[in-house]
Design an enzyme around this catalytic site. Structure first.
Site, PDB file in Angstrom:
ATOM      1  N   LEU A   1       0.843  -1.201   0.000  1.00  0.00           N
ATOM      2  CA  LEU A   1       0.000   0.000   0.000  1.00  0.00           C
ATOM      3  C   LEU A   1       0.880   1.254   0.000  1.00  0.00           C
ATOM      4  O   LEU A   1       0.918   2.010   0.963  1.00  0.00           O
ATOM      5  CB  LEU A   1      -0.940  -0.002   1.210  1.00  0.00           C
ATOM      6  CG  LEU A   1      -2.075   1.027   1.161  1.00  0.00           C
ATOM      7  CD1 LEU A   1      -3.109   0.630   0.115  1.00  0.00           C
ATOM      8  CD2 LEU A   1      -2.740   1.184   2.522  1.00  0.00           C
ATOM      9  N   GLY A   2       1.584   1.456  -1.114  1.00  0.00           N
ATOM     10  CA  GLY A   2       2.335   2.686  -1.308  1.00  0.00           C
ATOM     11  C   GLY A   2       1.458   3.730  -1.973  1.00  0.00           C
ATOM     12  O   GLY A   2       0.228   3.684  -1.886  1.00  0.00           O
TER      13      GLY A   2
ATOM     14  N   ARG B   1       5.202  -3.898   4.856  1.00  0.00           N
ATOM     15  CA  ARG B   1       6.217  -4.262   5.847  1.00  0.00           C
ATOM     16  C   ARG B   1       5.892  -3.653   7.207  1.00  0.00           C
ATOM     17  O   ARG B   1       6.272  -4.193   8.243  1.00  0.00           O
ATOM     18  CB  ARG B   1       7.602  -3.809   5.386  1.00  0.00           C
ATOM     19  CG  ARG B   1       8.181  -4.678   4.273  1.00  0.00           C
ATOM     20  CD  ARG B   1       9.465  -4.121   3.745  1.00  0.00           C
ATOM     21  NE  ARG B   1       9.259  -2.861   3.038  1.00  0.00           N
ATOM     22  CZ  ARG B   1      10.212  -2.186   2.416  1.00  0.00           C
ATOM     23  NH1 ARG B   1      11.449  -2.652   2.412  1.00  0.00           N
ATOM     24  NH2 ARG B   1       9.955  -1.058   1.783  1.00  0.00           N
TER      25      ARG B   1
ATOM     26  N   ILE C   1       0.012  -5.789 -11.087  1.00  0.00           N
ATOM     27  CA  ILE C   1       0.489  -4.637 -11.873  1.00  0.00           C
ATOM     28  C   ILE C   1       1.878  -4.208 -11.393  1.00  0.00           C
ATOM     29  O   ILE C   1       2.322  -3.105 -11.692  1.00  0.00           O
ATOM     30  CB  ILE C   1      -0.478  -3.448 -11.777  1.00  0.00           C
ATOM     31  CG1 ILE C   1      -0.662  -3.016 -10.321  1.00  0.00           C
ATOM     32  CG2 ILE C   1      -1.802  -3.772 -12.425  1.00  0.00           C
ATOM     33  CD1 ILE C   1      -1.048  -1.584 -10.176  1.00  0.00           C
TER      34      ILE C   1
ATOM     35  N   ARG D   1       5.521  -6.264 -10.950  1.00  0.00           N
ATOM     36  CA  ARG D   1       6.508  -6.795 -11.883  1.00  0.00           C
ATOM     37  C   ARG D   1       6.255  -8.286 -12.021  1.00  0.00           C
ATOM     38  O   ARG D   1       5.780  -8.940 -11.083  1.00  0.00           O
ATOM     39  CB  ARG D   1       7.938  -6.580 -11.365  1.00  0.00           C
ATOM     40  CG  ARG D   1       8.484  -5.179 -11.545  1.00  0.00           C
ATOM     41  CD  ARG D   1       8.811  -4.886 -13.009  1.00  0.00           C
ATOM     42  NE  ARG D   1       9.559  -3.655 -13.174  1.00  0.00           N
ATOM     43  CZ  ARG D   1       9.028  -2.457 -13.373  1.00  0.00           C
ATOM     44  NH1 ARG D   1       7.707  -2.335 -13.410  1.00  0.00           N
ATOM     45  NH2 ARG D   1       9.788  -1.389 -13.550  1.00  0.00           N
TER      46      ARG D   1
ATOM     47  N   ASP E   1      -0.847  -7.455 -15.925  1.00  0.00           N
ATOM     48  CA  ASP E   1      -0.282  -6.422 -16.796  1.00  0.00           C
ATOM     49  C   ASP E   1       1.216  -6.606 -16.973  1.00  0.00           C
ATOM     50  O   ASP E   1       1.829  -5.915 -17.778  1.00  0.00           O
ATOM     51  CB  ASP E   1      -0.553  -5.028 -16.200  1.00  0.00           C
ATOM     52  CG  ASP E   1      -0.097  -3.903 -17.117  1.00  0.00           C
ATOM     53  OD1 ASP E   1      -0.372  -3.989 -18.334  1.00  0.00           O
ATOM     54  OD2 ASP E   1       0.536  -2.950 -16.628  1.00  0.00           O
TER      55      ASP E   1
ATOM     56  N   GLU F   1       9.165 -10.312 -20.285  1.00  0.00           N
ATOM     57  CA  GLU F   1       8.481  -9.480 -21.277  1.00  0.00           C
ATOM     58  C   GLU F   1       9.403  -9.152 -22.453  1.00  0.00           C
ATOM     59  O   GLU F   1      10.602  -8.956 -22.251  1.00  0.00           O
ATOM     60  CB  GLU F   1       8.017  -8.175 -20.614  1.00  0.00           C
ATOM     61  CG  GLU F   1       7.011  -8.409 -19.501  1.00  0.00           C
ATOM     62  CD  GLU F   1       6.627  -7.122 -18.785  1.00  0.00           C
ATOM     63  OE1 GLU F   1       7.137  -6.039 -19.162  1.00  0.00           O
ATOM     64  OE2 GLU F   1       5.835  -7.194 -17.832  1.00  0.00           O
TER      65      GLU F   1
ATOM     66  N   HIS G   1       1.632  -4.783 -20.477  1.00  0.00           N
ATOM     67  CA  HIS G   1       2.348  -3.822 -19.628  1.00  0.00           C
ATOM     68  C   HIS G   1       2.004  -2.385 -20.034  1.00  0.00           C
ATOM     69  O   HIS G   1       2.878  -1.602 -20.428  1.00  0.00           O
ATOM     70  CB  HIS G   1       3.853  -4.057 -19.688  1.00  0.00           C
ATOM     71  CG  HIS G   1       4.573  -3.494 -18.487  1.00  0.00           C
ATOM     72  ND1 HIS G   1       5.755  -4.008 -18.019  1.00  0.00           N
ATOM     73  CD2 HIS G   1       4.275  -2.462 -17.659  1.00  0.00           C
ATOM     74  CE1 HIS G   1       6.152  -3.319 -16.955  1.00  0.00           C
ATOM     75  NE2 HIS G   1       5.264  -2.371 -16.717  1.00  0.00           N
TER      76      HIS G   1
END
Length: 312
Positions: A152-153, A175, A229, A231, A255, A260, A278
């Site tokens: 949750l950034g 964290r 979404i 990496r 995504d 990739e 992406h």
């Protein structure tokens, strides 16, 4: 004299033009022989403008002994060895915040597309099945479901706001706890157990590599959905593919992928997966803002001023 930089790969066209206008820029990806190219520019290049997944490690930094700054196009700096940069006193910058809204829009689009199967229903219509087979099969509501946000950034919080507007409930794991009105789960497994849709927004680090594994997917269960979404490296992709094939989870919206743009073709046959190439931040406005910030960090550094978005 303009400061000399190396651009690692062809990226956003407007940003490339700005870099080549403001600096004496050399394009590494078009060099006929990499080592000869680096030797040629070793004495004069002071900056790197990085695009895409090409690794930037201590070996590359040592080949450019005058290197002072690596300015990355994007938030994720997983391709750059930050420890190597720190040891050598090389500044690393990225482009946070300017892409939060676009990525959050993509995340919610993936949630809705995955649980409501909107892309599949369009394929059904275009194939003429509505007229011959009747209405598309019923799906489920997003409203009333619990969205568990792993990471949750700033982007995660933007996703949460949009999910609330869709009538979803929010839980999260970080964290550490944040001062937010959402319930906190102490670990990813608990979050998955408590979620109908698990949204992955973690950075790609050694600690998060394949953090979405069989334990998490078992906790999510056969009625749960995964949306990634972040990496591709944060998901154990072969395990996810097997869980989708065997219907051990209800579906996934992706995504990002591990290698990739080479996506395992087995994903293409799945009716319970929605796949985006992406495109999280891929809007005209957002990519321009990202490029402007990448260029601005270089401009400020070479003017002897503090950069705006320093990572190390």
């Amino acid at each position: 004299m303009k400061p000399e930089i190396i651009i690692t790969a062809r990226g956003h066209a407007g940003t490339m033009a700005a870099l080549q206008s403001e600096f004496t820029a050399h394009l590494l990806s078009e060099a006929p022989e990499r080592n000869a190219f680096l030797r040629q520019h070793a004495a004069t290049v002071h900056g790197l403008a990085t695009f895409g997944p090409m690794p930037v490690d201590g070996k590359l930094m040592d080949a450019l002994p005058k290197l002072e700054i690596i300015s990355n196009f994007g938030v994720g700096v997983d391709a750059i060895n930050l420890d190597d940069a720190k040891k050598r006193g090389v500044i690393v910058t990225n482009t946070p915040d300017v892409l939060n809204e676009a990525v959050a829009d993509t995340a919610i689009a993936l949630v809705l597309s995955t649980v409501r199967k909107f892309p599949q229903s369009e394929v059904y219509l275009r194939a003429g099945h509505w007229a011959t087979r009747g209405p598309y099969p019923l799906t489920i509501d997003a409203g009333g479901k619990t969205l568990g946000i792993l990471g949750l950034g700033r982007i995660g919080e933007a996703i949460a706001k949009r999910a609330l507007a869709c009538g979803m409930r929010i839980r999260y794991h970080n964290r550490s706890r944040k001062d937010v009105p959402y319930p906190y789960d102490p670990d990813p497994v608990t979050l998955a157990k408590n979620s109908d849709v698990l949204m992955v927004v973690t950075p790609a680090t050694a600690e998060t590599n394949r953090i979405i594994n069989a334990r998490i997917l078992d906790a999510l269960g056969p009625e749960g959905y995964l949306v990634n979404i972040a990496r591709g490296s944060v998901v154990d992709e072969p395990v996810l593919l097997r869980y989708l094939q065997e219907k051990k989870i209800a579906g996934a919206g992706l995504d990002v992928f591990a290698d990739e743009p080479r996506v395992p073709p087995e994903f293409f046959t799945l009716d319970n997966a929605v796949l985006f190439p992406h495109v999280g931040s891929a809007t005209v406005e957002t990519r321009k803002a990202m490029g402007d910030l990448q260029v601005e960090n270089l401009r400020l550094h070479f003017a002897g001023q503090p950069v705006k978005t320093r990572v190390v």
